[in-house]
Design a protein around this motif. Structure first.
Motif, PDB file in Angstrom:
ATOM      1  N   GLN A 198      27.861  32.917  -0.590  1.00 61.01           N
ATOM      2  CA  GLN A 198      27.632  31.493  -0.820  1.00 61.01           C
ATOM      3  C   GLN A 198      27.239  30.779   0.481  1.00 61.01           C
ATOM      4  O   GLN A 198      26.352  29.931   0.481  1.00 61.01           O
ATOM      5  N   LEU A 199      27.910  31.115   1.580  1.00 63.67           N
ATOM      6  CA  LEU A 199      27.613  30.487   2.873  1.00 63.67           C
ATOM      7  C   LEU A 199      26.168  30.739   3.281  1.00 63.67           C
ATOM      8  O   LEU A 199      25.459  29.810   3.678  1.00 63.67           O
ATOM      9  N   VAL A 200      25.724  31.972   3.184  1.00 58.26           N
ATOM     10  CA  VAL A 200      24.342  32.305   3.569  1.00 58.26           C
ATOM     11  C   VAL A 200      23.352  31.524   2.705  1.00 58.26           C
ATOM     12  O   VAL A 200      22.349  31.008   3.203  1.00 58.26           O
ATOM     13  N   ALA A 201      23.647  31.393   1.421  1.00 54.11           N
ATOM     14  CA  ALA A 201      22.774  30.628   0.519  1.00 54.11           C
ATOM     15  C   ALA A 201      22.675  29.165   0.951  1.00 54.11           C
ATOM     16  O   ALA A 201      21.648  28.514   0.727  1.00 54.11           O
ATOM     17  N   GLU A 202      23.729  28.652   1.594  1.00 54.10           N
ATOM     18  CA  GLU A 202      23.751  27.254   2.040  1.00 54.10           C
ATOM     19  C   GLU A 202      23.217  27.079   3.464  1.00 54.10           C
ATOM     20  O   GLU A 202      23.275  25.971   4.010  1.00 54.10           O
ATOM     21  N   CYS A 203      22.710  28.164   4.054  1.00 52.36           N
ATOM     22  CA  CYS A 203      22.234  28.118   5.439  1.00 52.36           C
ATOM     23  C   CYS A 203      20.801  28.618   5.565  1.00 52.36           C
ATOM     24  O   CYS A 203      20.523  29.594   6.284  1.00 52.36           O
ATOM     25  N   PRO A 204      19.848  27.974   4.865  1.00 54.26           N
ATOM     26  CA  PRO A 204      18.473  28.408   5.032  1.00 54.26           C
ATOM     27  C   PRO A 204      18.036  28.185   6.476  1.00 54.26           C
ATOM     28  O   PRO A 204      18.565  27.283   7.130  1.00 54.26           O
ATOM     29  N   PRO A 205      17.193  28.987   7.020  1.00 55.42           N
ATOM     30  CA  PRO A 205      16.368  30.002   6.367  1.00 55.42           C
ATOM     31  C   PRO A 205      16.934  31.416   6.452  1.00 55.42           C
ATOM     32  O   PRO A 205      16.180  32.384   6.444  1.00 55.42           O
ATOM     33  N   LEU A 206      18.254  31.573   6.505  1.00 53.27           N
ATOM     34  CA  LEU A 206      18.828  32.919   6.583  1.00 53.27           C
ATOM     35  C   LEU A 206      18.381  33.767   5.397  1.00 53.27           C
ATOM     36  O   LEU A 206      18.299  33.281   4.267  1.00 53.27           O
ATOM     37  N   ASP A 207      18.132  35.045   5.678  1.00 51.52           N
ATOM     38  CA  ASP A 207      17.785  35.985   4.621  1.00 51.52           C
ATOM     39  C   ASP A 207      19.052  36.354   3.864  1.00 51.52           C
ATOM     40  O   ASP A 207      20.023  36.819   4.470  1.00 51.52           O
ATOM     41  N   PRO A 208      19.071  36.156   2.544  1.00 54.74           N
ATOM     42  CA  PRO A 208      20.254  36.547   1.778  1.00 54.74           C
ATOM     43  C   PRO A 208      20.313  38.066   1.627  1.00 54.74           C
ATOM     44  O   PRO A 208      19.283  38.740   1.564  1.00 54.74           O
ATOM     45  N   VAL A 251      33.082  28.207   7.034  1.00 51.75           N
ATOM     46  CA  VAL A 251      32.023  27.386   7.624  1.00 51.75           C
ATOM     47  C   VAL A 251      31.202  28.158   8.657  1.00 51.75           C
ATOM     48  O   VAL A 251      30.231  27.632   9.181  1.00 51.75           O
ATOM     49  N   GLY A 252      31.602  29.389   8.922  1.00 52.79           N
ATOM     50  CA  GLY A 252      30.851  30.213   9.854  1.00 52.79           C
ATOM     51  C   GLY A 252      31.186  31.668   9.661  1.00 52.79           C
ATOM     52  O   GLY A 252      32.288  32.012   9.203  1.00 52.79           O
ATOM     53  N   PHE A 253      30.215  32.523   9.983  1.00 52.56           N
ATOM     54  CA  PHE A 253      30.439  33.957   9.851  1.00 52.56           C
ATOM     55  C   PHE A 253      29.410  34.682  10.700  1.00 52.56           C
ATOM     56  O   PHE A 253      28.233  34.309  10.718  1.00 52.56           O
ATOM     57  N   ILE A 254      29.873  35.685  11.418  1.00 56.93           N
ATOM     58  CA  ILE A 254      28.960  36.598  12.114  1.00 56.93           C
ATOM     59  C   ILE A 254      29.289  37.995  11.642  1.00 56.93           C
ATOM     60  O   ILE A 254      30.446  38.419  11.671  1.00 56.93           O
ATOM     61  N   VAL A 259      26.185  29.501  10.236  1.00 55.62           N
ATOM     62  CA  VAL A 259      27.064  28.357  10.510  1.00 55.62           C
ATOM     63  C   VAL A 259      26.672  27.243   9.548  1.00 55.62           C
ATOM     64  O   VAL A 259      25.533  26.764   9.570  1.00 55.62           O
ATOM     65  N   HIS A 260      27.613  26.860   8.713  1.00 53.54           N
ATOM     66  CA  HIS A 260      27.407  25.768   7.755  1.00 53.54           C
ATOM     67  C   HIS A 260      27.246  24.460   8.526  1.00 53.54           C
ATOM     68  O   HIS A 260      27.759  24.317   9.638  1.00 53.54           O
ATOM     69  N   GLU A 261      26.566  23.498   7.936  1.00 55.06           N
ATOM     70  CA  GLU A 261      26.374  22.201   8.608  1.00 55.06           C
ATOM     71  C   GLU A 261      27.693  21.578   9.040  1.00 55.06           C
ATOM     72  O   GLU A 261      27.751  20.862  10.040  1.00 55.06           O
ATOM     73  N   LYS A 262      28.789  21.862   8.333  1.00 54.29           N
ATOM     74  CA  LYS A 262      30.106  21.313   8.702  1.00 54.29           C
ATOM     75  C   LYS A 262      30.628  21.900  10.014  1.00 54.29           C
ATOM     76  O   LYS A 262      31.536  21.325  10.612  1.00 54.29           O
ATOM     77  N   GLY A 263      30.067  23.023  10.452  1.00 52.49           N
ATOM     78  CA  GLY A 263      30.518  23.648  11.684  1.00 52.49           C
ATOM     79  C   GLY A 263      29.520  23.562  12.818  1.00 52.49           C
ATOM     80  O   GLY A 263      29.761  24.082  13.908  1.00 52.49           O
ATOM     81  N   ARG A 264      28.396  22.908  12.578  1.00 51.94           N
ATOM     82  CA  ARG A 264      27.336  22.858  13.592  1.00 51.94           C
ATOM     83  C   ARG A 264      27.609  21.816  14.671  1.00 51.94           C
ATOM     84  O   ARG A 264      28.358  20.880  14.478  1.00 51.94           O
ATOM     85  N   GLY A 265      26.973  22.044  15.819  1.00 53.62           N
ATOM     86  CA  GLY A 265      27.062  21.102  16.925  1.00 53.62           C
ATOM     87  C   GLY A 265      28.361  21.196  17.703  1.00 53.62           C
ATOM     88  O   GLY A 265      28.688  20.289  18.465  1.00 53.62           O
ATOM     89  N   GLN A 266      29.104  22.284  17.508  1.00 56.33           N
ATOM     90  CA  GLN A 266      30.404  22.439  18.147  1.00 56.33           C
ATOM     91  C   GLN A 266      30.510  23.726  18.956  1.00 56.33           C
ATOM     92  O   GLN A 266      31.604  24.096  19.366  1.00 56.33           O
ATOM     93  N   GLY A 267      29.404  24.420  19.143  1.00 54.39           N
ATOM     94  CA  GLY A 267      29.442  25.677  19.887  1.00 54.39           C
ATOM     95  C   GLY A 267      30.111  26.805  19.117  1.00 54.39           C
ATOM     96  O   GLY A 267      30.532  27.803  19.703  1.00 54.39           O
ATOM     97  N   LEU A 268      30.204  26.668  17.813  1.00 54.26           N
ATOM     98  CA  LEU A 268      30.924  27.631  16.995  1.00 54.26           C
ATOM     99  C   LEU A 268      30.298  29.025  17.041  1.00 54.26           C
ATOM    100  O   LEU A 268      31.018  30.023  17.168  1.00 54.26           O
ATOM    101  N   ALA A 269      28.994  29.123  16.939  1.00 57.04           N
ATOM    102  CA  ALA A 269      28.344  30.443  16.912  1.00 57.04           C
ATOM    103  C   ALA A 269      28.654  31.230  18.183  1.00 57.04           C
ATOM    104  O   ALA A 269      28.997  32.418  18.121  1.00 57.04           O
ATOM    105  N   LYS A 270      28.573  30.584  19.332  1.00 60.08           N
ATOM    106  CA  LYS A 270      28.842  31.294  20.584  1.00 60.08           C
ATOM    107  C   LYS A 270      30.315  31.675  20.685  1.00 60.08           C
ATOM    108  O   LYS A 270      30.647  32.767  21.148  1.00 60.08           O
ATOM    109  N   ARG A 271      31.201  30.822  20.222  1.00 58.37           N
ATOM    110  CA  ARG A 271      32.633  31.159  20.237  1.00 58.37           C
ATOM    111  C   ARG A 271      32.907  32.364  19.346  1.00 58.37           C
ATOM    112  O   ARG A 271      33.733  33.220  19.670  1.00 58.37           O
ATOM    113  N   MET A 272      32.217  32.423  18.210  1.00 59.13           N
ATOM    114  CA  MET A 272      32.392  33.573  17.315  1.00 59.13           C
ATOM    115  C   MET A 272      31.893  34.853  17.981  1.00 59.13           C
ATOM    116  O   MET A 272      32.539  35.900  17.891  1.00 59.13           O
TER     117      MET A 272
END
Length: 178
Positions: free
Chosen positions: A26-36, A63-66, A85-98
Motif C-alpha cells: 500500500q505504501l509503495v502505491a501511495e509513493c509514485p513514481p515508485l515501481d510497484p 510512513v517509510g520503508f527501505i 517515504v510517504h508524504e507524512k514522513g517527508r522533509g525530515q531526513g527519514l530516508a537517510k536515517r533509515m
C-alpha cells in the motif's frame, strides 16, 4: 523511538516483519513514481530480507520503508532495492536515517559499500545517496547497469548502478535500531 525533524513528530524505526508486506504494498502505491512489486514480493522482502529492511512508523502507520539485501557474491555490500517515504514522513531526513539504521545493524558488520540502481531523472534518490556518501566521506561512482532497450524492452528508463564506499561504521552509525 526516534524524533525526526524540528517538530515533535515521533517516527519509530524498526526491522521489518512479515505482517508489513501488505502495508508495504500500500505504501509503495501511495509513493509514485515508485515501481510497484507484487504483494508476494513485498511479503518476501518483509520476511526473507527483514534483517536488511527497515520500517518507519508514525502512530502505527507505515510512513517509510527501505528494502535491501546483501548479495551472496558481495558480502561487503548492501544493495538497496527500494526507498519509500510517504508524504507524512517527508522533509525530515527519514530516508537517510533509515539507510544509516540498516547499515548499523550487526547483520551488516562486514558491509563497507552500498549499491542501488536509480533512473537518471530520479532527483530525490540521487540527492539522498549523494548526501549519504558525503556524510560518510565515501566515494560515489555510477554507470548504466540496466539499459532501456537491452534490458527493459524500451518500457522503462535505464537504471544506473550507484556504488558508495568504502566506508566505516563510525559517527553516523552510533545508534543502531533493532
Amino acid at each position: 523511538m526516534t524524533t525526526e525533524g524540528s517538530n515533535t513528530t515521533a517516527i519509530t524505526l524498526r526491522k521489518a516483519v512479515k505482517s508489513d508486506g501488505f502495508r508495504l504494498h500500500q505504501l509503495v502505491a501511495e509513493c509514485p513514481p515508485l515501481d510497484p512489486n507484487s504483494m508476494y514480493c513485498n511479503l518476501l522482502q518483509c520476511s526473507h530480507f527483514a534483517e536488511t529492511c527497515v520500517a518507519a512508523e508514525l502512530d502505527g502507520e507505515l510512513v517509510g520503508f527501505i528494502s535491501g539485501y546483501i548479495p551472496p557474491q558481495q558480502p561487503d555490500t548492501l544493495f538497496v532495492w527500494q526507498v519509500a517515504v510517504h508524504e507524512k514522513g517527508r522533509g525530515q531526513g527519514l530516508a537517510k536515517r533509515m539507510l544509516k539504521a540498516i547499515v548499523a545493524r550487526s547483520v551488516c558488520r562486514e558491509v563497507t559499500h552500498l549499491e542501488t540502481t536509480i533512473t537518471a531523472d530520479n532527483e530525490a534518490s540521487w540527492a539522498l545517496f549523494r548526501s549519504f556518501a558525503r556524510d560518510l566521506g565515501a566515494e560515489l561512482k555510477y554507470h548504466e547497469h540496466f539499459a532501456k532497450e537491452a534490458h527493459f524492452g524500451g518500457l522503462h528508463d535505464s537504471e544506473f548502478l550507484l556504488r558508495i564506499g568504502p566506508f566505516t561504521k563510525t559517527g553516523p552509525f552510533t545508534n543502531p535500531v533493532s
